[in-house]
Structures are given as C-alpha cells and as structure tokens.
Design a protein around this motif. Structure first.
Motif, PDB file in Angstrom:
ATOM      1  N   GLU A 155      63.542 -39.632 -21.848  1.00 23.54           N
ATOM      2  CA  GLU A 155      62.258 -40.067 -21.283  1.00 23.54           C
ATOM      3  C   GLU A 155      61.712 -41.268 -22.049  1.00 23.54           C
ATOM      4  N   TYR A 156      61.925 -41.270 -23.355  1.00 26.90           N
ATOM      5  CA  TYR A 156      61.480 -42.405 -24.188  1.00 26.90           C
ATOM      6  C   TYR A 156      62.250 -43.668 -23.823  1.00 26.90           C
ATOM      7  N   LYS A 204      63.492 -44.505 -21.058  1.00 24.27           N
ATOM      8  CA  LYS A 204      63.095 -44.993 -19.735  1.00 24.27           C
ATOM      9  C   LYS A 204      61.824 -45.844 -19.784  1.00 24.27           C
ATOM     10  N   THR A 205      61.103 -45.797 -20.907  1.00 29.80           N
ATOM     11  CA  THR A 205      59.860 -46.586 -21.028  1.00 29.80           C
ATOM     12  C   THR A 205      60.134 -48.027 -21.455  1.00 29.80           C
ATOM     13  N   SER A 206      61.408 -48.391 -21.660  1.00 26.06           N
ATOM     14  CA  SER A 206      61.811 -49.748 -22.076  1.00 26.06           C
ATOM     15  C   SER A 206      61.109 -50.205 -23.354  1.00 26.06           C
TER      16      SER A 206
END
Length: 239
Positions: free
Chosen positions: A199-200, A202-204
């Motif tokens: 999930e981290y 995916k935050t770019s």
C-alpha cells in the motif's frame, strides 16, 4: 411462487440470489457482545467474497447476519407468511430485504407463525446454504436443532471460538468433532489482507524516503520487478 429443492415458496425480491453461492448463519436470539461483533464481521466478509447469507429473519444472530451481509446479499426465510413480517422488531429490515434481497416463505401469505412453522423454516435455511455457521447457541436450542438438520443433510458446520460456559451448544459440537472453529474470518472467507508495504509503494513515495522507511525491502522489491525508479520516485509495477 418458485420451486426450490422440490418445494414451493412464495417470494418477494431478487430470485437471482438463488443462483449465487450461499452460506447459512443461525444462532441465539440473545447474543453476547462478542457474538454480535463477530457475526457482523463474518457476514460482511462473506458478502464481500461473493457469498449470499441465508438466515431466518429472527431477532439476534439472524438479524445481525442479514445486516452484516447487506440487504442486497441476503435471503431471509420466514416462519410466517410473506405478508406477515415477524418479528415486528425486524419489520423494517425484512421490508428492505424484500426490496433489495430475497424473502422466502413456504406458507400462505397471511399465515401467522407457530412452533412447527419455525421448524420448517429452519430446515429451509439449512438446506439453502452450502454449509452452516452457528455463531452462538445454548444446548436444547433451535440453533442446535438446525445443527442436527445440517448433520442429517451431510452439511459441514462451523462455529465461533467461545470461552467455557458460553455458547455451550456450539462448544459441545466442537468437543464431539461435529463442527470446525473459525479462527480467522479473512482466511475463512478468502479475503486477502492488505500488505502495508504494498500500500505504501502505491503512493509513489520518493526513493530516498522509501529507503529510510523500509530499507532493504526496497532493494528487494526493485530486484523482483515489483517497482521501478523514475525521476527519483517509486513506481509500483505489481499489478
């Protein structure tokens, strides 16, 4: 009218729910706080995994199962006629299920419930599901009679883990090897748990920030092709 398993049912609602995988949930009309919480979580997870939750429209566990699944993912089998919404405390819930889910009854529309009609209702609830879940039950209860019905039908029974002195009916089933315990709701329902690391990514985030936070896991993700580095930022490639 609709025929299900050789029996005729009056109905209101969405008959396509009958074509989806179904799970039956029953239990006490007086659940403790733990059972209330877990029954809701379990029904919600089952619905998210594509299952339709079947129950008997009664107070307690039945109502929690219907609410947890959401009206559009539940079937309520009545011990009364389709026009007699019993119990009255669940009238609004049952009306919503009639509009968005599915109500079923083997009785004439104006039939008022009796003790024997609830037995008929219980048999239908069990028969509709691929397996039966009993989230809390005392000995010599209607839910334990549903367990007997499930065993005669050759259906698997699952229960929640309870402390000694609580839900003695389901604890007896476990001791006798007649039921399996649901230890992990997500695993049981096939719901994948999210990975905080993924999930981290995916935050770019910036490459430098990601290294400070996750260290060698960033190098491993890059080697595995999970991420790429573009303009000093993480680009997630996993999907």
């Amino acid at each position: 009218m609709v025929e299900i398993g050789g029996k005729q049912f009056h109905f209101q609602g969405n008959l396509t729910l009958l074509d989806r995988p179904k799970v039956s949930i029953v239990g006490t009309r007086r659940p403790n706080t733990y059972t209330k919480t877990v029954t809701l979580r379990l029904a919600t997870a089952l619905a998210k995994s594509g299952k339709v939750v079947v129950s008997g429209g009664a107070m307690g566990v039945d109502a929690l199962a219907h609410r947890g699944a959401g009206a559009a993912n539940t079937i309520a089998v009545l011990g009364s006629g389709i026009d007699v919404l019993y119990p009255a405390i669940n009238r609004e819930l049952l009306q919503t299920i009639a509009k968005e889910g599915l109500l079923l009854s083997q009785f004439e529309p104006d039939f008022r419930p009796t003790k024997w009609s609830f037995v008929v209702r219980n048999k239908s609830v069990v028969a509709l599901g691929e397996y039966l879940i009993i989230t809390q039950a005392d000995r010599k209860s209607g839910s334990m009679r549903s367990a007997e019905i499930a065993l005669k039908m050759g259906k698997k029974i699952y229960v929640l883990p309870h402390r000694m002195g609580e839900s003695e009916g389901t604890n007896d089933l476990v001791k006798q090897g007649l039921a399996e315990v649901i230890w992990d709701i997500d695993a049981f329902c096939g719901v994948k748990k999210s990975d905080p690391f993924i999930e981290y990514l995916k935050t770019s985030p910036s490459y430098e920030e990601a290294l400070q936070k996750w260290g060698e896991r960033i190098y491993e993700a890059e080697i595995d092709g999970l991420i790429a580095i573009e303009n000093f930022k993480i680009v997630y490639k996993g999907e």
